[in-house]
Design an enzyme around this catalytic site. Structure first.
Site: not given
Ligand code: F6R
Length: 611
Positions: A2, A27, A73, A99-100, A484, A488, A491, A507, A606
């Site tokens: 949002c 976002r 969102w 938002n929330g 990680e 990546k 997503e 395992h 985001k």
């Molecule tokens: C992955 C990604 C998310 C954030 C997670 C935490 O690429 O961006 O997994 O890392 O939502 O977000 P922050 O770091 O903003 O607390």
């Protein structure tokens, strides 16, 4: 998650709001809308992108000097025109964006339904708005008073902004738990979820705190608490340039941000790490050194990519500072009953500084006496403000939804913190300390050397883009890098990917391996090198398609793996800052090759401001 933009002043409100909503697209959202005060209240909303909303409004009379806009969102109710914000109150006079999540909305809705209210949407927002309207009616009070009364009954998190047909010269906003920034201009005010929609117009901002209400007129800003007492607004100067939030010639923000990493790490080290003097200057650490060096235990709380940075930090802190470290998903930590004692230090890691789970985890730990140290990217964000101390990562705005440059900057900051504490505690030898300082100093240049791999990685991505699954394996410091890399890939490309500690493979996950399965090894030269070579042999024996990130000069792994990405040699403790880059590029190019919107992957936001 949002986005909120609002404007009141001498400009045309619609273009300001529309541009602002575009800046907040990163976002993540599924619908968009605006409400404008122009000879009465006009509300327009649409499922889809901001551009869809814009197109649907061609030919409309959008003239207005105040208005509110929103990207939604979905939480309560599917993405649709009906559920998009702004919502309009029953009497049609008020419009609100939110938002929330209002947790007790069912109860409020039942009460309102009994009074005859009907709802056009499935949202908690429309419930709160009608609740406000109802209070106005029953108490014969103004909007500000009604909002204040309503918020005392509300359970949950919110930023709300309201516009009132009967008072076109005023916007009312309030915050609890979700971010809200006010831009202060000359005869105008802006409101937004972060500073990006504002910086084009003014650099003077006020961050609204929880339980505060803002009453905005073109030339007046009043802040109050929910007890109706005035608060003096603290106006800060933004240190952010417009160019930093634009694509600058790259096809996508994600690619731009991957390529920015030599500079972001340089910026992150600048003024802190001095190899000539052999010092690390970090006021947030220095001023709280007693607490940090005598910590009984460090508990790292974070989510997603930031959690992966935390896992690497666990290895680094235990190795250098000889202190026990636990790394927790903030979302788990906040709901279980963790044992926290005086003397525990919480390190909260967050790019956005607004992640709801991390915020609540911090509050919970603080209640039990822990000291909170924030490692945050967004300056002035909630986590930065509620931490007892902290260090910014200085990676600049990260717009691509998938985190890239924030991750490497988190690693740089966490490593410097560990080095500084270790030096003070004398758990590191002078020689090793200086060696690691030097290794850190060389990272920006080494990052620069990796980026030309881009074309080779694009070709590799083309080759593997049709994979259905992928396995990422690493050991030691590179194990979280494997996690990680897998995150990546899933997503951005929607390919199912798992990250595993390479030795755990036998395992269970080894059952997945066949001729179709790409297995990505993060196998730079470190103390586990011989071991990971054995793991590569095990996959080769089962005909998996091996892809490997290796160190320059490694001639052994290329004999086993056809697809190689080489990175410069580095000490294993800092190597993750390098070995993750090819994995970021690999995910990016597969996502692009598959035609996906890599900057805004489906379903993702985001800034995850709801739990
Ligand atoms: C992955 C990604 C998310 C954030 C997670 C935490 O690429 O961006 O997994 O890392 O939502 O977000 P922050 O770091 O903003 O607390």
């Amino acid at each position: 998650m949002c986005g909120i933009v609002a404007y009141i002043g001498h400009r045309e409100a619609y273009p300001v709001i529309l541009k602002g909503l575009k800046r907040l697209e990163y976002r993540g959202y599924d619908s968009a809308g605006v409400a404008l005060l122009n000879d009465g209240l006009k509300v327009f909303k649409k499922k889809g992108m901001v551009a869809d909303l814009e197109e649907s409004l061609i030919g409309e009379n959008l003239h207005a000097h105040s208005g509110i806009g929103h990207t939604r969102w979905a939480t309560h109710g599917e993405p649709s025109d009906r559920n998009a914000h702004p919502h309009q109150s029953s009497n049609g006079k008020l419009a609100m964006i939110h938002n929330g999540i209002i947790e007790n909305y069912t109860q409020l809705k039942n009460e309102l339904q009994k009074k005859g209210y009907q709802f056009k949407s499935d949202t908690d927002t429309e419930v709160l708005l009608n609740f406000i309207e109802d209070i106005q009616k029953n108490n014969q009070c103004g909007l500000e008073e009604a909002v204040r009364i309503a918020l005392k009954r509300v359970v949950g998190a919110y930023v709300i902004v309201l516009i009132d047909q009967d008072h076109p010269d005023t916007l009312i906003a309030a915050r609890k738990g979700s971010p809200l920034v006010i831009g202060v201009g000359k005869g105008e005010h802006f409101l937004a979820s972060d500073a990006s929609p504002i910086i084009e117009y003014t650099k003077e901002v006020v961050y609204v705190n929880d339980y505060e209400l803002a009453i905005l007129k073109p030339d007046e800003l009043i802040l109050k608490n929910l007890g109706n007492e005035k608060i003096t607004p603290f106006i800060q100067k933004l240190d952010l340039e417009l160019a930093a939030i634009e694509k600058g010639g790259y096809d996508h923000f994600m690619l731009k941000e991957i390529f920015e990493q030599p500079d972001t790490i340089f910026d992150c080290l600048r003024g802190r790490l001095d190899i000539h003097k052999g010092t690390i200057t970090m006021a947030g650490v220095q001023n709280h050194m007693e607490k940090l060096m005598h910590a009984n235990r460090i508990i790292i709380v974070a989510c997603g990519t930031s959690w992966h940075a935390g896992l690497i930090a666990e290895y680094v802190f235990e190795e250098l500072c000889r202190v026990p470290v636990e790394v927790e998903y903030a979302s788990e930590f906040r709901y279980r009953n963790p044992v926290i004692r005086q003397g525990d230090v919480i390190i909260a890691i967050s790019q956005s500084g607004e992640t709801a789970d991390t915020i609540v985890a911090i509050e919970k730990a603080r209640e039990q006496g822990a000291f909170i140290f924030g490692v945050v990217n967004v300056v002035g964000s909630s986590i930065a403000r509620i931490s007892d101390a902290g260090a910014y990562t200085h990676a600049g705005p990260e717009i691509g939804v998938a985190s890239t440059k924030a991750f490497t900057a988190q690693l740089a900051v966490l490593t410097m913190i560990a080095l500084k504490i270790a030096k003070e505690k004398k758990t590191i030898s002078e020689e090793r300390y200086l060696q690691l300082l030097n290794e850190m100093h060389e990272i920006p240049e080494k990052l620069r050397e990796i980026l030309p791999l881009n074309e080779q990685i694009r070709a590799l991505a083309e080759k593997h883009k049709d994979a259905k699954d992928a396995l990422y394996l690493g050991r030691g410091y590179n194990f979280p890098v494997a996690l990680e890399g897998a995150l990546k890939l899933k997503e951005i490309s929607y390919i199912h990917a798992e990250g595993y500690a390479a030795a755990e493979m036998k395992h269970g996950p080894i059952a997945l391996v066949d001729e179709q399965l790409p297995v990505v090894f993060v196998a730079t030269r470190d103390s586990y090198h011989e071991k990971i070579i054995s793991n590569i042999q095990e996959i080769k024996a089962r005909k998996g398609k091996i892809i490997a990130v290796i160190s320059e000069g490694d001639e052994v792994i290329p004999m086993m793996a056809p697809d190689i990405m080489r990175v410069p040699n580095a000490d294993e403790l800092v190597a993750p800052m390098l070995s993750v880059i090819p994995l970021q590029l690999f995910a990016y190019h597969i996502g692009v090759a598959k035609g996906y919107n890599v900057d805004k992957p489906r379903n993702l936001a985001k800034s995850v401001t709801v739990e």
